[in-house]
Design a protein around this motif. Structure first.
Motif, PDB file in Angstrom:
ATOM      1  N   GLY A 130       0.764  -1.235   0.000  1.00 13.17           N
ATOM      2  CA  GLY A 130       0.000   0.000   0.000  1.00 13.17           C
ATOM      3  C   GLY A 130       0.794   1.284   0.000  1.00 13.17           C
ATOM      4  O   GLY A 130       0.224   2.358  -0.141  1.00 13.17           O
ATOM      5  N   SER A 131       2.095   1.213   0.118  1.00 14.88           N
ATOM      6  CA  SER A 131       2.880   2.453   0.167  1.00 14.88           C
ATOM      7  C   SER A 131       3.478   2.823  -1.187  1.00 14.88           C
ATOM      8  O   SER A 131       4.412   3.617  -1.267  1.00 14.88           O
ATOM      9  N   GLU A 132       2.905   2.286  -2.246  1.00 12.69           N
ATOM     10  CA  GLU A 132       3.424   2.537  -3.597  1.00 12.69           C
ATOM     11  C   GLU A 132       3.472   4.025  -3.939  1.00 12.69           C
ATOM     12  O   GLU A 132       4.419   4.488  -4.560  1.00 12.69           O
ATOM     13  N   LEU A 133       2.451   4.768  -3.548  1.00 10.76           N
ATOM     14  CA  LEU A 133       2.445   6.208  -3.850  1.00 10.76           C
ATOM     15  C   LEU A 133       3.597   6.934  -3.179  1.00 10.76           C
ATOM     16  O   LEU A 133       4.188   7.848  -3.762  1.00 10.76           O
ATOM     17  N   LEU A 134       3.934   6.533  -1.959  1.00 12.72           N
ATOM     18  CA  LEU A 134       5.058   7.163  -1.265  1.00 12.72           C
ATOM     19  C   LEU A 134       6.383   6.822  -1.955  1.00 12.72           C
ATOM     20  O   LEU A 134       7.269   7.670  -2.057  1.00 12.72           O
ATOM     21  N   VAL A 135       6.504   5.587  -2.426  1.00 15.98           N
ATOM     22  CA  VAL A 135       7.717   5.195  -3.159  1.00 15.98           C
ATOM     23  C   VAL A 135       7.879   6.080  -4.384  1.00 15.98           C
ATOM     24  O   VAL A 135       8.967   6.608  -4.653  1.00 15.98           O
ATOM     25  N   LEU A 136       6.803   6.265  -5.134  1.00 16.01           N
ATOM     26  CA  LEU A 136       6.878   7.078  -6.352  1.00 16.01           C
ATOM     27  C   LEU A 136       7.173   8.544  -6.036  1.00 16.01           C
ATOM     28  O   LEU A 136       7.920   9.198  -6.775  1.00 16.01           O
ATOM     29  N   LYS A 137       6.622   9.059  -4.947  1.00 21.75           N
ATOM     30  CA  LYS A 137       6.935  10.442  -4.556  1.00 21.75           C
ATOM     31  C   LYS A 137       8.413  10.600  -4.236  1.00 21.75           C
ATOM     32  O   LYS A 137       9.006  11.635  -4.513  1.00 21.75           O
ATOM     33  N   GLY A 138       9.018   9.566  -3.659  1.00 21.09           N
ATOM     34  CA  GLY A 138      10.432   9.611  -3.310  1.00 21.09           C
ATOM     35  C   GLY A 138      11.357   9.279  -4.468  1.00 21.09           C
ATOM     36  O   GLY A 138      12.570   9.197  -4.304  1.00 21.09           O
ATOM     37  N   ALA A 139      10.779   9.078  -5.651  1.00 13.44           N
ATOM     38  CA  ALA A 139      11.572   8.741  -6.835  1.00 13.44           C
ATOM     39  C   ALA A 139      11.353   9.749  -7.951  1.00 13.44           C
ATOM     40  O   ALA A 139      11.589   9.449  -9.123  1.00 13.44           O
ATOM     41  N   GLU A 140      10.935  10.933  -7.620  1.00 12.63           N
ATOM     42  CA  GLU A 140      10.593  11.949  -8.617  1.00 12.63           C
ATOM     43  C   GLU A 140      11.745  12.210  -9.605  1.00 12.63           C
ATOM     44  O   GLU A 140      11.571  12.162 -10.816  1.00 12.63           O
ATOM     45  N   LYS A 141      12.925  12.472  -9.072  1.00 10.70           N
ATOM     46  CA  LYS A 141      14.098  12.742  -9.916  1.00 10.70           C
ATOM     47  C   LYS A 141      14.450  11.508 -10.749  1.00 10.70           C
ATOM     48  O   LYS A 141      14.720  11.602 -11.942  1.00 10.70           O
ATOM     49  N   THR A 142      14.430  10.366 -10.113  1.00  8.55           N
ATOM     50  CA  THR A 142      14.752   9.102 -10.783  1.00  8.55           C
ATOM     51  C   THR A 142      13.820   8.859 -11.961  1.00  8.55           C
ATOM     52  O   THR A 142      14.259   8.469 -13.041  1.00  8.55           O
ATOM     53  N   LEU A 143      12.546   9.093 -11.753  1.00  7.05           N
ATOM     54  CA  LEU A 143      11.566   8.844 -12.811  1.00  7.05           C
ATOM     55  C   LEU A 143      11.705   9.829 -13.969  1.00  7.05           C
ATOM     56  O   LEU A 143      11.440   9.481 -15.113  1.00  7.05           O
ATOM     57  N   LYS A 144      12.137  11.038 -13.661  1.00  8.55           N
ATOM     58  CA  LYS A 144      12.350  12.031 -14.717  1.00  8.55           C
ATOM     59  C   LYS A 144      13.590  11.725 -15.545  1.00  8.55           C
ATOM     60  O   LYS A 144      13.633  12.032 -16.734  1.00  8.55           O
TER      61      LYS A 144
END
Length: 145
Positions: A107-121
């Motif tokens: 359930g913490s997938e959204l938090l993982v994605l928020k903490g990967a903002e630079k990585t995803l860009k």
């Protein structure tokens, strides 16, 4: 990246697929699962996996943990576990690029994605994850989405 590696079924599959040229970073905060994962990697002769006893979230520090999740649950003992986020982790470990993020993090997938903002860009990352709808609705309220 395998976030929520449990006993290693997905980690082992990914590690075999990427072979010696690839690297798998697996995060598992439950010590018992991590111990089993280590044994499973050894019995499969896999040396291209690094294991971390951490929760991946949107921040570095500590977070309350309830059994296998950061979602508060009744009748489950609360503990404090160390956290990291992917942007910080990748910088500290000097990882230049990632190709895949697999998540089964209760359930913490959204938090993982928020903490990967630079990585995803900066990376063309494939994302594969399991959704826990009850947990997700809890985080939608917290994350203000």
């Amino acid at each position: 990246m395998d976030i929520g590696g449990n006993i290693g079924i997905t980690t082992i599959t990914i590690a075999k697929e990427v072979g010696k040229k690839g690297k798998v970073y697996t995060f598992e905060p439950v010590s018992e699962s991590l111990d089993t994962l280590r044994k499973n990697l050894a019995s499969n002769g896999l040396e291209n996996v690094s294991l971390y006893n951490l929760v991946v979230s949107d921040r570095v520090g500590n977070i309350d943990f309830y059994g296998g999740s950061i979602i508060p649950k009744e009748d489950v003992e609360k503990s404090s576990v160390k956290t990291t986020n992917l942007d910080t982790f990748l910088t500290e470990e000097k990882v230049e690029r990632i190709d895949l993020i697999n998540m089964d993090c209760e359930g913490s997938e959204l938090l993982v994605l928020k903490g990967a903002e630079k990585t995803l860009k900066e990376n063309k990352v494939k994302i594969f994850f399991e959704i826990h709808h009850d947990y997700l609705s809890h985080f939608v309220k917290i994350v203000n989405i």
